[in-house]
Design an enzyme around this catalytic site. Structure first.
Site, PDB file in Angstrom:
ATOM      1  N   GLU A 253      42.449  38.852  38.053  1.00  0.00           N
ATOM      2  CA  GLU A 253      42.291  38.205  36.752  1.00  0.00           C
ATOM      3  C   GLU A 253      43.583  37.605  36.188  1.00  0.00           C
ATOM      4  O   GLU A 253      43.929  37.840  35.027  1.00  0.00           O
ATOM      5  CB  GLU A 253      41.662  39.166  35.739  1.00  0.00           C
ATOM      6  CG  GLU A 253      40.238  39.565  36.087  1.00  0.00           C
ATOM      7  CD  GLU A 253      39.520  40.241  34.931  1.00  0.00           C
ATOM      8  OE1 GLU A 253      40.148  40.506  33.886  1.00  0.00           O
ATOM      9  OE2 GLU A 253      38.308  40.502  35.076  1.00  0.00           O
TER      10      GLU A 253
ATOM     11  N   TYR B 236      31.083  38.953  32.975  1.00  0.00           N
ATOM     12  CA  TYR B 236      30.447  39.954  32.117  1.00  0.00           C
ATOM     13  C   TYR B 236      29.522  39.295  31.094  1.00  0.00           C
ATOM     14  O   TYR B 236      29.472  39.718  29.940  1.00  0.00           O
ATOM     15  CB  TYR B 236      31.517  40.800  31.425  1.00  0.00           C
ATOM     16  CG  TYR B 236      32.295  41.671  32.405  1.00  0.00           C
ATOM     17  CD1 TYR B 236      31.798  42.902  32.799  1.00  0.00           C
ATOM     18  CD2 TYR B 236      33.509  41.242  32.929  1.00  0.00           C
ATOM     19  CE1 TYR B 236      32.494  43.697  33.703  1.00  0.00           C
ATOM     20  CE2 TYR B 236      34.212  42.027  33.832  1.00  0.00           C
ATOM     21  CZ  TYR B 236      33.702  43.256  34.210  1.00  0.00           C
ATOM     22  OH  TYR B 236      34.391  44.033  35.108  1.00  0.00           O
TER      23      TYR B 236
ATOM     24  N   ASP C 174      43.392  47.424  32.060  1.00  0.00           N
ATOM     25  CA  ASP C 174      42.460  48.335  31.402  1.00  0.00           C
ATOM     26  C   ASP C 174      42.236  49.614  32.217  1.00  0.00           C
ATOM     27  O   ASP C 174      41.116  49.957  32.594  1.00  0.00           O
ATOM     28  CB  ASP C 174      41.127  47.612  31.169  1.00  0.00           C
ATOM     29  CG  ASP C 174      40.170  48.432  30.314  1.00  0.00           C
ATOM     30  OD1 ASP C 174      40.649  49.211  29.471  1.00  0.00           O
ATOM     31  OD2 ASP C 174      38.950  48.309  30.511  1.00  0.00           O
TER      32      ASP C 174
ATOM     33  N   GLU D 133      33.484  41.516  40.179  1.00  0.00           N
ATOM     34  CA  GLU D 133      33.236  42.455  39.083  1.00  0.00           C
ATOM     35  C   GLU D 133      32.054  41.967  38.263  1.00  0.00           C
ATOM     36  O   GLU D 133      31.984  40.787  37.902  1.00  0.00           O
ATOM     37  CB  GLU D 133      34.449  42.587  38.148  1.00  0.00           C
ATOM     38  CG  GLU D 133      35.630  43.356  38.695  1.00  0.00           C
ATOM     39  CD  GLU D 133      36.723  43.545  37.640  1.00  0.00           C
ATOM     40  OE1 GLU D 133      36.401  43.477  36.424  1.00  0.00           O
ATOM     41  OE2 GLU D 133      37.882  43.732  38.038  1.00  0.00           O
TER      42      GLU D 133
END
Length: 596
Positions: free
Chosen positions: A410, A465, A160, A501
């Protein structure tokens, strides 16, 4: 492969500036064989994508060509002439006049070529560099190219951030002795009040090796001789987070009573240790506060910019950050030099991002292929990954700021085949550098129950997240999920856990009296929620917010002019969350907030 340096015996010419530029055209079969045609010029260092207004250049897939004339100094007749590229994203080919002298695959590590036999001192030569930005299932990072309805080739990838390309870092021409210092490796230790500096020097040819250690005033501390040795520094001054101290190790070669070559290596004396519950620097618990970052600025793209470098570190100092991760690739070496000098702790990461074929731009894909298989990320990718690790560690092994290696971001660590893929790479990393711990970052759908690779690593990094991609707008439910998730990691594995993150997209200037996603107030409430959870776990060793600043991505319905999770805007203006984090981090220093 030592970074170029001017010294008594070495000359250095910087080749940054304006180069001729052309996009590859089928009708020009050998663009290196003559001056590039057309009126385009390009800046080096810089990504080429945003420099021009033509979308065909910005979105080009394939080769582009850089060219300039280079003059070799007349006094280099008794030296080797070497050309070095700090990076070419992602595949570089170098031609001196009509001769291919170097080729390198990997967009974020340096490569060089000895061109002595192809140039003449006192004469110019034509330097042409081809750079290919194409990604495939066998490149790091991976991707694939497809042809869209318009007939154009389009690059797709699973990470991303925008696939900026070109010569994003400096280019050097060096004149170096034929008998020379090829490499220096330094490891440090502490014994009571003394520090130890173990050094190893690789040379070409036969010569006597001498070393001199100097302190920051330039005064001689110790000296020695031989290609290998250990210096013991009594009353050593340690390299500390937030309080850097750097010695200088002067290495010289001598033959027949004369100086043959010299090179100076910065040395920070410090120790790293990981226990079941703590991350220790110089024997003291260290709590990471800071960011995942990107090399990303307007116009330059991933081009290295010293002005942004200085300003970014000033912002990190202001906000109280003590660390960052080089997400998701090795950064320019100037960044690590600066971190060395300013006591900022770094987690060095490879370009192994997008190792998750069930994800595309942050969204789950339907019926994805297995990530780890002979037809996807198999033996060929594993060897490519291994080479990236060799080049990363070979380049950055002497930086005291680098305290841990992150070998992937990830990956699909919950899938079958993940352990078999990563086990040899973890073993290789430890062999290449036994002095530093290793980590990886687990994505949102890899948890303590299904993750297959956590046992391979010293520290577990998790990217979470809750409250954004899951339970968006419902921070109460997100808090329950986050606490349960972290508890699972802590209870299953006897090793430290850190948040590598966590973040929420935020439009600067959007305000709300309620916790409305995308508002500045929601970003603050999101961070507060996460911190409440972090502080409940004594073995939690760090928090790195995603992201330091907004950055460019590929277009997408879930992206508004890029990723907006930055605490600062892309042009480095603070959002409200910056002041909130400053309040938390400046009050804690390097200590976990709940343990003050």
């Amino acid at each position: 492969m030592l970074r170029p340096q001017a010294s008594e015996t070495r000359d250095l010419v910087n080749l940054d500036g304006i180069w001729r530029f052309a996009v590859d055209r089928p009708e020009v079969s050998e663009p290196w064989s003559a001056p590039l045609q057309g009126s385009l010029d390009v800046a080096v260092p810089a990504s080429y994508n945003d420099l021009f207004l033509d979308p065909k250049i910005r979105d080009h897939v394939g080769w582009v060509w850089y060219q300039r004339d280079v003059f070799v100094p007349r006094g280099w007749g008794d030296r080797d002439t070497v050309i070095r590229f700090e990076a070419a994203t992602h595949h570089g080919k170098v031609y001196v006049n009509d001769v291919l002298v170097a080729e390198h695959i990997g967009g974020y590590t340096p490569f060089e070529a000895d061109i002595t036999d192809h140039v003449q001192p006192g004469k110019p030569f034509r330097l042409t560099v081809g750079v290919d930005n194409e990604l495939s299932i066998h490149t790091i990072p991976p991707g694939h190219v497809h042809v869209v309805d318009s007939g154009q080739r389009r690059q797709s990838y699973h990470h991303d951030f925008f696939n900026y390309a070109g010569l994003a870092r400096s280019v050097w021409l060096t004149g170096i002795p034929r008998t020379r210092i090829e490499d220096i490796a330094v490891t440090t230790g502490v014994e009571g009040a003394a520090g130890t500096i173990k050094y190893s020097v690789v040379t070409t040819g036969s010569a006597e090796v001498r070393v001199v250690l100097r302190d920051e005033t330039g005064a001689e501390v110790l000296n020695g001789s031989g290609a290998e040795g250990t210096l013991r520094v009594e009353e050593v001054k340690l390299w500390q987070p937030g309080a850097a101290y750097l010695y200088k190790l002067e290495v010289s070669l001598h033959g027949d009573g004369e100086l043959v070559d010299s090179y100076t290596q910065s040395v920070g004396v410090r120790t790293i240790e990981v226990t079941k519950t703590e991350f220790l620097i110089n024997g003291k618990p260290f709590y990471f506060t800071g960011f995942g970052k990107h090399e990303d600025t307007p116009v330059r793209g991933k081009g290295h910019d010293n002005a942004y470098l200085v300003h970014d570190f000033e912002l990190m100092k202001w906000i109280g950050a003590n660390s960052f991760r080089t997400s998701h690739y090795p950064y320019a070496e100037e960044v690590l030099d600066y971190a060395d000098r300013h006591g900022i702790v770094v987690i060095g990461e490879t370009a192994a991002v997008g190792f998750n074929l069930g994800v595309s731009g942050g969204m789950s894909a339907k019926n994805p292929p297995p990530t780890f298989s002979p037809d996807t990320l198999g033996d060929e990718m594993q060897e490519t990954h291994a080479q990236h690790l060799r080049e990363l560690i070979g380049r950055d092994k002497n930086h005291p700021s680098v305290v841990m290696w992150c070998i992937a971001n990830e990956p699909a660590s919950q899938e079958d085949g993940a352990y078999e893929y990563f086990a040899p790479l973890a073993e290789l990393t430890r062999k290449l550098d036994p002095s530093r711990p290793i980590t990886y970052t687990a994505w949102l759908l890899a948890n303590a129950k299904n993750d297959q690779i956590a046992t391979l690593f010293d520290v577990i990094g998790i990217n979470r997240y809750f409250g954004w991609y899951i339970d968006n707008g419902d921070l109460a439910s997100a808090e329950v999920k986050l606490e349960a998730d972290i508890r699972d990691w802590v209870e299953k594995f006897d090793k430290p856990v850190m948040m590598t993150e966590y973040g929420a997209d935020t439009m600067a200037g959007l305000h709300s009296l309620n916790d409305i996603p995308w508002s500045e107030e929601y970003q603050i409430a999101y961070l507060e929620m996460n911190h409440r959870v972090f502080d409940k776990f004594p073995t939690f060793v760090g928090e790195q917010v995603w992201n330091f600043a907004d950055f460019r991505t590929t277009p997408g319905v879930h992206r508004v002019d890029g990723n907006k999770k930055g605490i600062f805007t892309r042009d480095r203006r603070p959002k409200g969350s910056a002041f909130f984090l400053r309040g938390r981090w400046t009050a804690t220093g390097n200590v976990k907030p709940s343990q003050q």
